[in-house]
Scaffold this active site. Sequence first.
Site, PDB file in Angstrom:
ATOM      1  N   SER A 283       0.861  -1.174   0.000  1.00  0.00           N
ATOM      2  CA  SER A 283       0.000   0.000   0.000  1.00  0.00           C
ATOM      3  C   SER A 283       0.906   1.235   0.000  1.00  0.00           C
ATOM      4  CB  SER A 283      -0.906  -0.001   1.224  1.00  0.00           C
ATOM      5  OG  SER A 283      -0.114   0.152   2.372  1.00  0.00           O
TER       6      SER A 283
ATOM      7  N   GLN B 262       1.140   3.670   1.998  1.00  0.00           N
ATOM      8  CA  GLN B 262       1.739   3.950   3.307  1.00  0.00           C
ATOM      9  C   GLN B 262       2.395   2.705   3.907  1.00  0.00           C
ATOM     10  OE1 GLN B 262       2.332   6.710   4.802  1.00  0.00           O
ATOM     11  NE2 GLN B 262       0.998   8.205   3.820  1.00  0.00           N
ATOM     12  N   SER B 263       2.912   1.827   3.056  1.00  0.00           N
ATOM     13  CA  SER B 263       3.538   0.596   3.539  1.00  0.00           C
ATOM     14  C   SER B 263       4.732   0.874   4.443  1.00  0.00           C
ATOM     15  CB  SER B 263       4.002  -0.229   2.333  1.00  0.00           C
ATOM     16  OG  SER B 263       4.914  -1.228   2.728  1.00  0.00           O
ATOM     17  N   ASN B 264       4.738   0.239   5.600  1.00  0.00           N
ATOM     18  CA  ASN B 264       5.903   0.329   6.489  1.00  0.00           C
ATOM     19  C   ASN B 264       7.054  -0.500   5.941  1.00  0.00           C
ATOM     20  OD1 ASN B 264       4.645   1.870   8.682  1.00  0.00           O
ATOM     21  ND2 ASN B 264       3.324   0.065   8.853  1.00  0.00           N
TER      22      ASN B 264
ATOM     23  N   VAL C 285       7.832  -0.980   2.718  1.00  0.00           N
ATOM     24  CA  VAL C 285       8.537  -0.257   1.650  1.00  0.00           C
ATOM     25  C   VAL C 285       9.501   0.761   2.268  1.00  0.00           C
ATOM     26  CG1 VAL C 285       8.255   1.342  -0.287  1.00  0.00           C
ATOM     27  CG2 VAL C 285       6.737  -0.635  -0.076  1.00  0.00           C
TER      28      VAL C 285
END
Length: 320
Positions: free
Chosen positions: A69, A71-73, A75
């Site tokens: 997503s 807001q992926s943590n 990534v």
Amino acid sequence: MLPDKVQLCCLPTPLHKLEMLSDDPALDLWIKRDDLTGFAGGGNKGRKLEYLMAEALSVGATAIVTNGSLQSNFVRQLGAACARYGIACAAAVMHAPFDAEFGPPQGPKLRADNGNVLLDELLGVDLRVCEDAPWEDLWAQAELLAQEYERRGYIVYRVPVGGSSPLGAYAFLKAAEEIDQRFDAVVVCCSSGSTHAGLAYAFHGTPTRVLGIAADPEEELFDDLVRLTAGLDLITGEGKRLRREDFDLRFDWVGPGYGVITDEGMDAIRTMARQEGVFLDPVYSAKAFAGLQALVAKGELGGRVLFWHTGGVPSLAALP
Ligand SMILES: *Cc1c(COP(=O)(O)O)cnc(C)c1O
């Protein structure tokens, strides 16, 4: 041969009692602070990346491609790990990917800027934003992105969403070794699955039950847990062969869908902040803690309980 790792995190993470939240005599509540893994804003993905980066380096990768997503943590932490090793990092992302079976969920979601998106930009991650669609479409976009990098001459290492390969789960099998006291239950958020899988594998056959609180509505998460722990059997040679029935996974606190901010989750964030001075995140740990509190209230959970905080705090800056 057991997997190699690189060092990214500051381990072990703290383990401490939640004094204010343990005022119920039936509850002795502790927290495992994986929000403080000490790498690029903390969170559970740092542990997985120690093993994933070692494998990427061993195959000579010059680019790592993943998806998630917006807001992926994962990534964000992957971008930081790639920066440290001089590897290019690219991710296919959607603002609000959803489960095909359920369709796009309604409700408040994180902003498309600030939070992890801002940090990804600082880290130089090649973020490819695709239109919202089911997760399977996102995986297809990530594969196209990986092929684009290969055409450009990169040696690409592909990482599944959330870093959930058996190696990611192995990181949590190892993390369980940091727990040197006996708990009746460990409660953890479950989304791409490798955190829950590793912990369930570690505590299988012990008096400690591992309870996953899902951040996604799909029942296929059970299949992911079985697949990931089968992968752990190959790594460890232990032959534990965990089955679907071996996993305790609850879907009652997902709300309308993945990434949708729920009232119970926001209450959990405020409770944890105001009583313990600890921040939860709205997409994962808040839903897990809301589940923990509800299960305690229903009498389904008690005694010595460990809440495994998986991090995600940077996304608070993307609250709408
Ligand atoms: C990714 C993530 C999870 C879920 O962990 P999985 O291993 O993907 O199931 C939970 N909490 C936070 C903050 C995360 O970033």
